[in-house]
Design an enzyme around this catalytic site. Structure first.
Site, PDB file in Angstrom:
ATOM      1  N   GLY A  51      66.125  87.774  52.653  1.00 21.39           N
ATOM      2  CA  GLY A  51      67.128  87.244  53.566  1.00 21.39           C
ATOM      3  C   GLY A  51      66.464  86.813  54.850  1.00 21.39           C
ATOM      4  O   GLY A  51      65.335  87.228  55.138  1.00 21.39           O
ATOM      5  N   CYS A  78      61.159  91.204  49.703  1.00 18.62           N
ATOM      6  CA  CYS A  78      61.047  90.747  51.082  1.00 18.62           C
ATOM      7  C   CYS A  78      61.991  91.535  52.015  1.00 18.62           C
ATOM      8  O   CYS A  78      61.792  92.729  52.185  1.00 18.62           O
ATOM      9  CB  CYS A  78      61.267  89.236  51.140  1.00 18.62           C
ATOM     10  SG  CYS A  78      60.614  88.487  52.626  1.00 18.62           S
ATOM     11  N   TYR A  79      63.032  90.903  52.556  1.00 18.71           N
ATOM     12  CA  TYR A  79      63.946  91.665  53.432  1.00 18.71           C
ATOM     13  C   TYR A  79      64.498  92.889  52.697  1.00 18.71           C
ATOM     14  O   TYR A  79      64.658  93.964  53.281  1.00 18.71           O
ATOM     15  CB  TYR A  79      65.104  90.763  53.893  1.00 18.71           C
ATOM     16  CG  TYR A  79      66.143  91.501  54.716  1.00 18.71           C
ATOM     17  CD1 TYR A  79      65.995  91.646  56.087  1.00 18.71           C
ATOM     18  CD2 TYR A  79      67.262  92.075  54.098  1.00 18.71           C
ATOM     19  CE1 TYR A  79      66.932  92.340  56.834  1.00 18.71           C
ATOM     20  CE2 TYR A  79      68.209  92.777  54.843  1.00 18.71           C
ATOM     21  CZ  TYR A  79      68.034  92.904  56.210  1.00 18.71           C
ATOM     22  OH  TYR A  79      68.963  93.594  56.949  1.00 18.71           O
ATOM     23  N   HIS A 165      57.791  86.670  47.040  1.00 18.23           N
ATOM     24  CA  HIS A 165      58.941  86.278  46.204  1.00 18.23           C
ATOM     25  C   HIS A 165      58.520  86.077  44.749  1.00 18.23           C
ATOM     26  O   HIS A 165      57.941  85.049  44.414  1.00 18.23           O
ATOM     27  CB  HIS A 165      59.560  84.994  46.751  1.00 18.23           C
ATOM     28  CG  HIS A 165      60.257  85.215  48.051  1.00 18.23           C
ATOM     29  ND1 HIS A 165      61.574  85.631  48.134  1.00 18.23           N
ATOM     30  CD2 HIS A 165      59.813  85.139  49.327  1.00 18.23           C
ATOM     31  CE1 HIS A 165      61.911  85.773  49.399  1.00 18.23           C
ATOM     32  NE2 HIS A 165      60.860  85.486  50.144  1.00 18.23           N
ATOM     33  N   GLU A 167      60.481  85.450  42.356  1.00 13.98           N
ATOM     34  CA  GLU A 167      61.419  84.564  41.656  1.00 13.98           C
ATOM     35  C   GLU A 167      61.055  83.083  41.743  1.00 13.98           C
ATOM     36  O   GLU A 167      61.568  82.278  40.989  1.00 13.98           O
ATOM     37  CB  GLU A 167      62.847  84.787  42.194  1.00 13.98           C
ATOM     38  CG  GLU A 167      63.104  84.348  43.643  1.00 13.98           C
ATOM     39  CD  GLU A 167      62.707  85.397  44.696  1.00 13.98           C
ATOM     40  OE1 GLU A 167      61.875  86.263  44.382  1.00 13.98           O
ATOM     41  OE2 GLU A 167      63.212  85.326  45.825  1.00 13.98           O
ATOM     42  N   ASP A 223      82.302  71.130  33.270  1.00 12.78           N
ATOM     43  CA  ASP A 223      82.863  72.428  33.673  1.00 12.78           C
ATOM     44  C   ASP A 223      84.276  72.633  33.113  1.00 12.78           C
ATOM     45  O   ASP A 223      84.573  73.670  32.520  1.00 12.78           O
ATOM     46  CB  ASP A 223      82.922  72.567  35.207  1.00 12.78           C
ATOM     47  CG  ASP A 223      81.578  72.287  35.855  1.00 12.78           C
ATOM     48  OD1 ASP A 223      80.566  72.329  35.136  1.00 12.78           O
ATOM     49  OD2 ASP A 223      81.547  72.025  37.063  1.00 12.78           O
ATOM     50  N   LYS A 365      75.149  75.249  36.836  1.00 13.42           N
ATOM     51  CA  LYS A 365      75.462  74.070  36.033  1.00 13.42           C
ATOM     52  C   LYS A 365      74.651  73.996  34.741  1.00 13.42           C
ATOM     53  O   LYS A 365      75.194  73.761  33.667  1.00 13.42           O
ATOM     54  CB  LYS A 365      75.212  72.833  36.890  1.00 13.42           C
ATOM     55  CG  LYS A 365      75.706  71.551  36.284  1.00 13.42           C
ATOM     56  CD  LYS A 365      77.208  71.519  36.282  1.00 13.42           C
ATOM     57  CE  LYS A 365      77.757  70.202  36.711  1.00 13.42           C
ATOM     58  NZ  LYS A 365      79.153  70.322  37.119  1.00 13.42           N
TER      59      LYS A 365
END
Ligand code: XMP
Length: 509
Positions: A51, A78-79, A165, A167, A223, A365
């Site tokens: 964050g 991280c945060y 990170h 990710e 969708d 999506k």
């Protein structure tokens, strides 16, 4: 399943995706969620996201530290790691050496998160604060040139922290680290697939809706089509879809959609042709917000009138995606306002006192497309690019009339044909034409012309929250421009939009 606590990182969505890519189901929760709510989800692991805040800042996000006593493995990123270390009695400080970008990670032992990862690997850093003192029970597990505490762990309590990170794709072994956490440490079974998700979703819908009736505004976009098919699988004929042709669709789109939907979805669909109503209300209107308001209001009125013909309807289904929820949460600051402000049927549930069914609310999506494929939605529907509810009205800058609509429809059809022929259609988030309200001078067959200008917009994006203009090859752009100017009367100039979002938006209005 695994819970990701959202501390506001721009990479949160990536964490969720990576978890699902490991075939583990994952749900993002706000830090304000209480411990009982989190426990009731029965998670096998918890990830605390990164964050932008610093833990010593006044309103920095926090979660009840009781979370560390649940006995559930926790990974802080991280945060998220700094919060964990601080909450457990360690020390975090703003350091002189801020780290952004690539760093070499030196791993102490290939165990835990680093199981089967070589001793040095690259990682992606983005932080100003660093740990300077570890809480009891914690050890350093990896370092970088700037910090000895790039990764920390309390293996006994199954608490792990990464300063970088895992990710993002700039941390090449990051996915392996996440997999180690999910599978080796949390013991998650990797059995989450789109087919399993579809099955589970269908039975959840059946359970919550029971024998009540559901209505759905079907646009033919991926969708709403996937939502329709899922609900239809759950409750069959108790679902009624309403397709409203607002007269602002692409060339021959209403007819094509009608055929396609009828052919592939054996679903109750009411087709309403309301073009005249929309176009007469829009006559002489130039202002974009006014256009949107008029279109939204007429849509709601028609939808409501149609829905009232369906006796006993208690639920309204919507194809809301996860980024829509996040966008509106941050915009309105509360989980009650989870409907995107520009969503066409945003006001309906309240007005009509309907309960919401939103089976796609935790998906992105591209995952919806995979889900669509898994439940047998035809390719043409699975791969349709998004199209906004107000349609061509927000792509005709200035006044909307039949002549301008016809110019834009013909231009747009050429553009789509060329984009599809070039193989770029699936790779682009959206590609479309915009009719500008200015004219320019040209020369055709030795004669001066003074005609319309078309802007081409083609963007890449993952979720429409950010987007980049597509680097289409000049050859394709040239072919599109040539065909438009030669084939569509009333256009003598084509320009290409090279703005990204932010600061621009995808649509022009
Ligand atoms: P912007 O222009 O805000 O668009 O960058 C983001 C995405 O949302 C679509 N869009 C809409 N979709 N009703 C919709 O259903 C709307 O009023 C609307 N406005 C924009 C846009 O096409 C893009 O995919």
């Amino acid at each position: 399943m695994v819970v990701v606590i959202d501390f506001g990182s721009q990479y949160n969505q990536l964490i969720a995706r990576r978890v699902r890519e490991c075939h583990v189901y994952c749900q993002i929760e706000s830090p304000s969620a209480d411990i009982d709510t989190i426990q009731s989800l029965n998670p096998e692991g918890i990830i605390l996201s990164g964050g932008p805040a610093s833990i010593y800042e006044k309103n920095s996000p926090t979660i009840d530290p009781a979370i560390f006593n649940l006995g559930i493995p926790i990974l802080g990123i991280c945060y998220g790691m700094q919060f964990m270390i601080h909450a457990l009695g360690g020390k975090v400080e703003k350091t002189a050496k801020r780290e952004y970008g690539f760093a070499e990670l030196a791993i102490k032992k290939p165990t835990g998160l680093f199981d089967r990862i070589e001793q040095t690997t690259t990682c992606w850093m983005s932080h100003g604060d660093s740990i300077v003192e570890l809480p009891p029970g914690f050890v350093a597990t990896a370092s970088t040139e700037n910090t000895d505490l790039a990764a920390v762990a309390n293996p006994h309590q199954r608490l792990y922290g990464l300063q970088f990170h895992p990710e993002v794709h700039h941390t090449p072994k990051g996915k392996r680290m996440l997999k180690n956490f999910l599978v080796n440490i949390c013991g998650c079974k990797q059995n989450w697939t789109m087919k399993a998700f579809a099955k589970e979703t269908v039975s959840k819908i059946r359970e919550s809706v029971a024998d009540k009736k559901v209505i759905l505004g079907l646009s033919g976009g991926v969708d709403s089509s996937v939502t329709a098919l899922l609900i239809h699988k759950a409750i069959g004929k108790n679902l009624t879809c309403i397709f409203i042709d607002n007269g602002l669709l692409r060339l021959n789109e209403a007819d094509r959609m009608k055929k396609l939907l009828k052919q592939h979805l054996d679903i109750n669909i009411r087709f309403i042709n309301a073009g005249k109503q929309f176009l007469s209300a829009l006559a002489g209107v130039n202002d974009p917000e006014k256009k949107r308001k008029i279109i939204g209001k007429i849509f709601m009125d028609i939808f409501e009138a149609e829905a009232q013909k369906i006796e006993g309807a208690e639920f309204l289904a919507q194809g809301t995606l996860y980024p829509d929820i996040i966008e509106s949460r941050s915009a309105f600051g509360g989980p009650t306002s989870i409907i995107k402000s520009h969503h066409n049927v945003g006001g309906l549930p309240k007005k009509m006192k309907l309960k919401l069914v939103e089976p796609l609310q935790f998906l992105f999506k591209d995952e919806v497309r995979k889900l669509g494929k898994a439940i047998g939605l035809p390719e043409e529907l699975v791969w349709r690019q998004p199209f906004p509810g107000p349609g061509l009205a927000i792509r005709i800058i200035g006044e909307i009339n039949q002549r301008r609509l016809s110019i834009l429809r013909n231009v747009d059809a050429i553009l789509l044909e060329e984009i599809k022929a070039s193989g770029y259609y699936k790779r682009l988030w959206q590609s479309f034409a915009v009719l500008l309200p200015v004219k320019s001078v040209g020369v055709m067959g030795d004669k001066r012309t003074y005609e319309n200008i078309i802007a081409i917009r083609a963007v890449t994006s993952k979720d429409a929250m950010t987007a980049d203009w597509a680097r289409l090859p000049y050859k394709i752009l040239g072919q599109i421009s040539n065909r438009i100017i030669n084939e569509v009367k009333g256009v003598n100039r084509v320009v290409y939009d090279i703005s990204s979002k932010p600061p621009s938006t995808i649509e022009w209005e």
